[in-house]
Scaffold this motif. Structure first.
Motif, PDB file in Angstrom:
ATOM      1  N   UNK A 159      49.041  38.125  28.607  1.00 27.60           N
ATOM      2  CA  UNK A 159      50.121  38.256  29.587  1.00 27.60           C
ATOM      3  C   UNK A 159      49.680  39.111  30.774  1.00 27.60           C
ATOM      4  N   UNK A 160      48.889  40.164  30.510  1.00 28.27           N
ATOM      5  CA  UNK A 160      48.410  41.018  31.599  1.00 28.27           C
ATOM      6  C   UNK A 160      47.415  40.263  32.469  1.00 28.27           C
ATOM      7  N   UNK A 161      46.645  39.385  31.837  1.00 27.75           N
ATOM      8  CA  UNK A 161      45.710  38.552  32.593  1.00 27.75           C
ATOM      9  C   UNK A 161      46.479  37.622  33.528  1.00 27.75           C
ATOM     10  N   UNK A 162      47.552  37.007  33.006  1.00 26.40           N
ATOM     11  CA  UNK A 162      48.355  36.086  33.817  1.00 26.40           C
ATOM     12  C   UNK A 162      49.063  36.818  34.952  1.00 26.40           C
ATOM     13  N   UNK A 163      49.655  37.984  34.660  1.00 27.11           N
ATOM     14  CA  UNK A 163      50.458  38.691  35.659  1.00 27.11           C
ATOM     15  C   UNK A 163      49.607  39.381  36.713  1.00 27.11           C
ATOM     16  N   UNK A 164      48.498  39.996  36.299  1.00 27.22           N
ATOM     17  CA  UNK A 164      47.735  40.830  37.233  1.00 27.22           C
ATOM     18  C   UNK A 164      46.292  40.376  37.416  1.00 27.22           C
ATOM     19  N   UNK A 165      45.891  39.298  36.731  1.00 24.59           N
ATOM     20  CA  UNK A 165      44.518  38.812  36.861  1.00 24.59           C
ATOM     21  C   UNK A 165      43.484  39.761  36.291  1.00 24.59           C
TER      22      UNK A 165
END
Ligand SMILES: [Zn+2]
Length: 219
Positions: free
Chosen positions: A19-25
């Protein structure tokens, strides 16, 4: 933004990382993956690490630190990363701080996932794995179509010894004891963020975003 992810086995670190990858790359750096990659590609560090692992010894900090340092200099880490499985000790945490200072970077937040032992035990004791192909199932959320047999290969589905409730309790106690010094270290630096991860990923991400806003790390 650069994060460290802390969380016991079964606390849902993988889901939060995604989820952190999706939201903040943010690039997810798991030391488990890093070891497998270095050993698989027979890098110099991988071969050194393997010699310790084969003897059943812990890989010394300087080898682990060098692997992390190499990975952090990759292009995909420039826009932010999250470390998972590193640091594990105070000397590793200090080494990380020194290497980031050299490149003008820092850790912005340490996300410490909180899930009660009872919930973790329920999650983990639900887990089943195929003896043949390694496919995983959850009795409550994702059971195999045919009882005790794998949907993919029809192999026998079993519970790993590691996933028995008693073993899980021991693993959780060991994790808590080993992680406490790190939690205290980052709390002392004012960057520890305690996140309740019992109510699903949406709730966890809202807490993370609210805390990042209150600390002016994001708008
Ligand atoms: Zn299978």
């Amino acid at each position: 933004m650069n994060f460290i992810l802390l969380g016991a086995p079964g606390s849902g670190k993988g889901t939060v990382a995604e989820a952190l990858n999706k939201s903040f790359g943010l690039t997810h750096i798991s030391t488990g993956d890093l070891f497998r990659m270095n050993i698989g590609n027979c890098t110099e560090l991988g071969q050194k690490a393997k010699a310790f692992i084969d003897k059943g010894d812990l890989v010394p900090d300087d080898i682990t630190v060098a692997m992390v340092k190499g990975r952090l200099s990759d292009k995909d880490c420039l826009s932010g990363f999250m470390l998972d499985g590193f640091p594990r000790t105070i000397p590793q945490a200090e080494a990380l701080e020194t290497m980031l200072q050299l490149t003008g970077q820092k850790i912005d937040a340490v996300i410490n996932l909180q899930v009660s032992d009872a919930v973790i035990i329920r999650r983990i004791s639900d887990r089943r794995v195929c003896k043949e192909c390694g496919a995983t199932y959850s009795i409550s959320f994702n059971p195999p179509l045919k009882e005790d047999h794998c949907d993919v290969c029809d192999g026998l589905i079993v519970q790993r010894a590691d996933d028995m409730p008693d073993t899980v309790l021991t693993r959780l106690a060991t994790y808590a004891r080993k992680t406490k010094p790190l939690v205290d270290y980052y709390a002392g630096k004012g960057i520890l963020m305690t996140v309740d991860n019992e109510m699903g990923i949406g709730f966890a991400m809202r807490q993370i975003q609210d805390e990042l806003k209150s600390k002016n790390i994001i708008n």
